[in-house]
Design a protein around this motif. Structure first.
Motif, PDB file in Angstrom:
ATOM      1  N   ILE A 224     -10.495   8.473   0.599  1.00  0.00           N
ATOM      2  CA  ILE A 224     -11.026   8.826   1.913  1.00  0.00           C
ATOM      3  C   ILE A 224     -10.174   8.283   3.052  1.00  0.00           C
ATOM      4  CG2 ILE A 224     -13.400   8.970   1.074  1.00  0.00           C
ATOM      5  CD1 ILE A 224     -13.898   6.194   2.214  1.00  0.00           C
ATOM      6  N   SER A 225      -9.325   7.312   2.763  1.00  0.00           N
ATOM      7  CA  SER A 225      -8.515   6.706   3.829  1.00  0.00           C
ATOM      8  C   SER A 225      -7.023   6.914   3.616  1.00  0.00           C
ATOM      9  CB  SER A 225      -8.820   5.208   3.917  1.00  0.00           C
ATOM     10  OG  SER A 225      -8.595   4.589   2.658  1.00  0.00           O
ATOM     11  N   CYS A 226      -6.669   7.752   2.657  1.00  0.00           N
ATOM     12  CA  CYS A 226      -5.260   7.977   2.359  1.00  0.00           C
ATOM     13  C   CYS A 226      -4.638   8.862   3.433  1.00  0.00           C
ATOM     14  CB  CYS A 226      -5.117   8.642   0.985  1.00  0.00           C
ATOM     15  SG  CYS A 226      -3.409   8.955   0.512  1.00  0.00           S
ATOM     16  N   THR A 227      -3.612   8.360   4.081  1.00  0.00           N
ATOM     17  CA  THR A 227      -2.889   9.134   5.089  1.00  0.00           C
ATOM     18  C   THR A 227      -1.403   9.108   4.760  1.00  0.00           C
ATOM     19  OG1 THR A 227      -2.686   7.179   6.506  1.00  0.00           O
ATOM     20  CG2 THR A 227      -4.582   8.623   6.897  1.00  0.00           C
ATOM     21  N   GLN A 228      -0.685   9.953   5.396  1.00  0.00           N
ATOM     22  CA  GLN A 228       0.746  10.039   5.131  1.00  0.00           C
ATOM     23  C   GLN A 228       1.432   8.707   5.455  1.00  0.00           C
ATOM     24  OE1 GLN A 228       2.687  13.234   7.181  1.00  0.00           O
ATOM     25  NE2 GLN A 228       4.624  13.005   6.085  1.00  0.00           N
ATOM     26  N   GLY A 229       2.233   8.254   4.535  1.00  0.00           N
ATOM     27  CA  GLY A 229       2.939   6.986   4.714  1.00  0.00           C
ATOM     28  C   GLY A 229       2.256   5.805   4.063  1.00  0.00           C
ATOM     29  N   LEU A 231       0.356   3.879   0.804  1.00  0.00           N
ATOM     30  CA  LEU A 231       0.332   3.849  -0.660  1.00  0.00           C
ATOM     31  C   LEU A 231      -1.103   4.133  -1.087  1.00  0.00           C
ATOM     32  CD1 LEU A 231       1.831   3.233  -3.327  1.00  0.00           C
ATOM     33  CD2 LEU A 231       1.182   0.838  -3.027  1.00  0.00           C
ATOM     34  N   CYS A 232      -1.305   5.206  -1.858  1.00  0.00           N
ATOM     35  CA  CYS A 232      -2.656   5.657  -2.189  1.00  0.00           C
ATOM     36  C   CYS A 232      -2.871   5.697  -3.696  1.00  0.00           C
ATOM     37  CB  CYS A 232      -2.912   7.044  -1.611  1.00  0.00           C
ATOM     38  SG  CYS A 232      -2.682   7.120   0.192  1.00  0.00           S
ATOM     39  N   PHE A 233      -4.112   5.434  -4.095  1.00  0.00           N
ATOM     40  CA  PHE A 233      -4.455   5.454  -5.517  1.00  0.00           C
ATOM     41  C   PHE A 233      -4.194   6.815  -6.150  1.00  0.00           C
ATOM     42  CE2 PHE A 233      -7.140   1.601  -4.820  1.00  0.00           C
ATOM     43  CZ  PHE A 233      -6.625   0.844  -5.870  1.00  0.00           C
ATOM     44  N   LYS A 234      -4.517   7.876  -5.427  1.00  0.00           N
ATOM     45  CA  LYS A 234      -4.414   9.209  -6.026  1.00  0.00           C
ATOM     46  C   LYS A 234      -2.966   9.610  -6.310  1.00  0.00           C
ATOM     47  CE  LYS A 234      -4.663  11.699  -1.589  1.00  0.00           C
ATOM     48  NZ  LYS A 234      -5.474  12.695  -0.840  1.00  0.00           N
ATOM     49  N   ASN A 235      -2.023   8.891  -5.729  1.00  0.00           N
ATOM     50  CA  ASN A 235      -0.608   9.193  -5.969  1.00  0.00           C
ATOM     51  C   ASN A 235       0.028   8.239  -6.981  1.00  0.00           C
ATOM     52  OD1 ASN A 235      -0.748  11.229  -4.011  1.00  0.00           O
ATOM     53  ND2 ASN A 235      -0.282   9.768  -2.363  1.00  0.00           N
ATOM     54  N   LEU A 236      -0.768   7.318  -7.522  1.00  0.00           N
ATOM     55  CA  LEU A 236      -0.216   6.308  -8.424  1.00  0.00           C
ATOM     56  C   LEU A 236      -0.239   6.775  -9.874  1.00  0.00           C
ATOM     57  CD1 LEU A 236      -1.687   2.897  -7.179  1.00  0.00           C
ATOM     58  CD2 LEU A 236       0.571   3.857  -6.749  1.00  0.00           C
ATOM     59  N   SER A 237       0.878   6.574 -10.572  1.00  0.00           N
ATOM     60  CA  SER A 237       0.933   6.788 -12.013  1.00  0.00           C
ATOM     61  C   SER A 237       0.786   5.439 -12.714  1.00  0.00           C
ATOM     62  CB  SER A 237       2.265   7.427 -12.407  1.00  0.00           C
ATOM     63  OG  SER A 237       3.343   6.527 -12.153  1.00  0.00           O
ATOM     64  N   LEU A 238       0.692   5.464 -14.033  1.00  0.00           N
ATOM     65  CA  LEU A 238       0.597   4.217 -14.787  1.00  0.00           C
ATOM     66  C   LEU A 238       1.841   3.360 -14.582  1.00  0.00           C
ATOM     67  CD1 LEU A 238      -1.042   2.527 -16.785  1.00  0.00           C
ATOM     68  CD2 LEU A 238       0.089   3.751 -18.653  1.00  0.00           C
ATOM     69  N   ASP A 239       2.990   3.991 -14.529  1.00  0.00           N
ATOM     70  CA  ASP A 239       4.237   3.258 -14.287  1.00  0.00           C
ATOM     71  C   ASP A 239       4.232   2.609 -12.909  1.00  0.00           C
ATOM     72  OD1 ASP A 239       5.233   3.908 -16.771  1.00  0.00           O
ATOM     73  OD2 ASP A 239       6.354   5.659 -16.059  1.00  0.00           O
ATOM     74  N   ASN A 240       3.696   3.321 -11.918  1.00  0.00           N
ATOM     75  CA  ASN A 240       3.604   2.753 -10.571  1.00  0.00           C
ATOM     76  C   ASN A 240       2.712   1.513 -10.556  1.00  0.00           C
ATOM     77  OD1 ASN A 240       3.402   6.112  -9.255  1.00  0.00           O
ATOM     78  ND2 ASN A 240       5.222   4.801  -9.428  1.00  0.00           N
ATOM     79  N   ILE A 241       1.617   1.569 -11.301  1.00  0.00           N
ATOM     80  CA  ILE A 241       0.699   0.437 -11.354  1.00  0.00           C
ATOM     81  C   ILE A 241       1.380  -0.770 -11.975  1.00  0.00           C
ATOM     82  CG2 ILE A 241      -1.400  -0.417 -12.480  1.00  0.00           C
ATOM     83  CD1 ILE A 241      -2.658   2.304 -12.008  1.00  0.00           C
ATOM     84  N   TYR A 242       2.157  -0.555 -13.049  1.00  0.00           N
ATOM     85  CA  TYR A 242       2.897  -1.656 -13.661  1.00  0.00           C
ATOM     86  C   TYR A 242       3.874  -2.267 -12.656  1.00  0.00           C
ATOM     87  CZ  TYR A 242       1.397  -1.536 -18.548  1.00  0.00           C
ATOM     88  OH  TYR A 242       0.671  -1.665 -19.691  1.00  0.00           O
ATOM     89  N   GLU A 243       4.554  -1.426 -11.910  1.00  0.00           N
ATOM     90  CA  GLU A 243       5.521  -1.920 -10.917  1.00  0.00           C
ATOM     91  C   GLU A 243       4.822  -2.727  -9.833  1.00  0.00           C
ATOM     92  OE1 GLU A 243       7.467   1.565  -9.518  1.00  0.00           O
ATOM     93  OE2 GLU A 243       8.501   1.972 -11.423  1.00  0.00           O
ATOM     94  N   LEU A 244       3.667  -2.257  -9.373  1.00  0.00           N
ATOM     95  CA  LEU A 244       2.929  -2.963  -8.330  1.00  0.00           C
ATOM     96  C   LEU A 244       2.425  -4.312  -8.842  1.00  0.00           C
ATOM     97  CD1 LEU A 244       0.896   0.022  -6.842  1.00  0.00           C
ATOM     98  CD2 LEU A 244       2.843  -1.143  -5.800  1.00  0.00           C
ATOM     99  N   CYS A 245       1.952  -4.335 -10.080  1.00  0.00           N
ATOM    100  CA  CYS A 245       1.486  -5.599 -10.655  1.00  0.00           C
ATOM    101  C   CYS A 245       2.637  -6.580 -10.817  1.00  0.00           C
ATOM    102  CB  CYS A 245       0.811  -5.345 -12.005  1.00  0.00           C
ATOM    103  SG  CYS A 245      -0.856  -4.659 -11.871  1.00  0.00           S
ATOM    104  N   THR A 246       3.792  -6.072 -11.193  1.00  0.00           N
ATOM    105  CA  THR A 246       4.963  -6.942 -11.346  1.00  0.00           C
ATOM    106  C   THR A 246       5.321  -7.600 -10.021  1.00  0.00           C
ATOM    107  OG1 THR A 246       5.822  -5.548 -13.131  1.00  0.00           O
ATOM    108  CG2 THR A 246       7.377  -7.015 -12.044  1.00  0.00           C
TER     109      THR A 246
END
Length: 266
Positions: A224-229, A231-246
């Motif tokens: 509901i709050s995702c805007t251009q620019g 970082l949004c959950f709906k655009n995250l893949s599993l690989d992205n999540i690993y990178e963010l956690c790292t």
């Protein structure tokens, strides 16, 4: 030639001694005088051999063989322990995901219930009393403002009032100060569950302490709050999540804040 064959090839008396044992045969010396005589006339070494049961005259296990067996048992034990630890960790991950889903769904259902409050309030106890929280998560009755997941991670639910908007915040405080495989999996688990609930989440922030004013190491916005620019959950893949956690693990005393926007999205 072994002892048994020696007796078999000697005489009927020897044969009887070999088959029945010296003690049994000699106990009936009156009935078997020839056997007794044969035994008595044997050399000492043979008489001693007759006193040993035939089943005991066999080769034993060598020390090398015994050490080999112990080594195999040790390897199997280490493998079993490692497998058990891995299975238990996987079980805890699944249990944590189940518990977090319960908490986040409860927060989404009750986010609007606290809109009329004028001050900040820890509402964890209210959720517990309403039966929204599994009793297994209430581990420390002396701290009614906290609940705990399968990894003993402290969680609390707070309602904060700000000048422009009100919001409900679920704060999860995992110990992610050390980069290792387990912490990476726990972080991934929390973010994956948050992604599953992103339709109800305003944003998730990783901060160094409870204070909202602290600089966030990581901010991910809900649907509901995702805007251009952003970082949004709906655009995250599993690989992205690993990178963010790292990138987030290793920060001092990290806290993961999952925030609901109740009145004004900004």
């Amino acid at each position: 030639m072994n002892l048994f064959n020696f007796f078999k090839s000697s005489s009927p008396a020897h044969n009887e001694i070999a088959e029945n044992g010296a003690d049994k045969v000699l106990s009936s010396e009156e009935e078997n005088p020839s056997v007794h005589k044969t035994y008595v006339n044997f050399p000492t070494s043979r008489k001693s051999a007759l006193d040993v049961p035939l089943y005991a005259i066999s080769s034993g296990r060598s020390m090398v063989e015994m050490l080999g067996v112990l080594a195999i048992i040790g390897v199997l034990s280490v493998g079993a322990i490692a497998g058990y630890s891995k299975a238990m960790f996987k079980y805890k991950l699944n249990k944590q995901a189940e518990q977090l889903n319960t908490v986040l769904n409860a927060a989404a259902r009750n986010a609007l219930s606290f809109n009329n409050l004028n001050t900040g309030l820890n509402v964890t106890e209210y959720f517990v009393k309403m039966g929204e929280i599994p009793i297994e998560m209430v581990k420390d009755t002396s701290q009614s403002g906290c609940i705990y997941d399968a990894f003993n991670t402290r969680i609390n639910i707070v309602y904060n009032v700000y000048p422009a908007y009100n919001r409900l915040i679920v704060t999860i405080s995992p110990q992610l100060d050390i980069m290792n495989t387990e912490n990476l999996e726990i972080c991934r688990n929390i973010l994956s569950v948050s992604k599953e609930n992103s339709s109800n989440i305003y944003r998730l922030s990783v901060v160094s302490s409870y204070g909202d004013e602290d600089q966030a190491y990581l901010t991910i916005y809900g649907d509901i709050s995702c805007t251009q620019g952003n970082l949004c959950f709906k655009n995250l893949s599993l690989d992205n999540i690993y990178e963010l956690c790292t990138s987030a693990i290793g920060k001092q005393a990290p806290h993961i804040k999952i925030i609901w926007q109740n009145s004004l999205v900004r």
